[in-house]
Write a protein that holds these residues in place. Structure first.
Motif, PDB file in Angstrom:
ATOM      1  N   TYR A   8      36.915  44.658  39.612  1.00 24.29           N
ATOM      2  CA  TYR A   8      38.360  44.333  39.907  1.00 24.29           C
ATOM      3  C   TYR A   8      38.973  43.608  38.875  1.00 24.29           C
ATOM      4  N   VAL A   9      40.407  43.510  38.243  1.00 27.03           N
ATOM      5  CA  VAL A   9      41.133  42.794  37.529  1.00 27.03           C
ATOM      6  C   VAL A   9      41.863  41.872  38.408  1.00 27.03           C
ATOM      7  N   ASP A  10      41.799  40.549  38.110  1.00 28.50           N
ATOM      8  CA  ASP A  10      42.527  39.453  38.896  1.00 28.50           C
ATOM      9  C   ASP A  10      43.727  39.066  38.035  1.00 28.50           C
ATOM     10  N   PHE A  11      44.750  39.341  38.933  1.00 28.09           N
ATOM     11  CA  PHE A  11      46.297  38.858  38.214  1.00 28.09           C
ATOM     12  C   PHE A  11      46.723  37.911  39.233  1.00 28.09           C
ATOM     13  N   SER A  12      46.420  36.566  38.961  1.00 32.85           N
ATOM     14  CA  SER A  12      46.690  35.393  39.766  1.00 32.85           C
ATOM     15  C   SER A  12      48.541  35.368  39.772  1.00 32.85           C
ATOM     16  N   ILE A  13      48.920  35.795  38.529  1.00 33.09           N
ATOM     17  CA  ILE A  13      50.555  35.510  38.509  1.00 33.09           C
ATOM     18  C   ILE A  13      51.228  36.646  39.324  1.00 33.09           C
ATOM     19  N   TYR A  14      50.703  37.951  39.302  1.00 36.22           N
ATOM     20  CA  TYR A  14      51.255  38.747  40.217  1.00 36.22           C
ATOM     21  C   TYR A  14      50.830  39.071  41.522  1.00 36.22           C
ATOM     22  N   LYS A  15      49.837  37.993  41.884  1.00 35.11           N
ATOM     23  CA  LYS A  15      49.234  38.075  43.086  1.00 35.11           C
ATOM     24  C   LYS A  15      48.678  39.375  43.811  1.00 35.11           C
ATOM     25  N   ARG A  16      47.936  39.899  42.851  1.00 32.55           N
ATOM     26  CA  ARG A  16      47.204  41.207  43.310  1.00 32.55           C
ATOM     27  C   ARG A  16      46.144  41.612  42.477  1.00 32.55           C
TER      28      ARG A  16
END
Length: 73
Positions: A8-16
């Protein structure tokens, strides 16, 4: 055929997280075997989208590989 093992790709900024869904791709290659012992292979994998299930995201993957081989017996 490509397989994803829980990637998966972790996008902490978008919380998803975005699940990677690799699909089938095409590869072109050529190889050469010398003296029935040594082998060399080059392979090019065409670009394919890893985030195809998301309309607003793109994740292109393209690869080139070189494989060296040796025959023992």
């Amino acid at each position: 055929m490509n397989f994803s093992f829980g990637s998966y790709v972790d996008f902490s900024i978008y919380k998803r997280d975005l699940d990677i869904k690799p699909g089938p791709g095409i590869a072109f290659g050529m190889g050469y075997k010398w003296k029935d012992r040594y082998a060399l292979e080059c392979r090019y994998y065409t670009p394919h989208d890893l985030l195809d299930s998301y309309a607003s995201w793109k994740g292109q993957c393209e690869a080139f590989s070189i494989t060296l081989g040796y025959t023992f017996f």
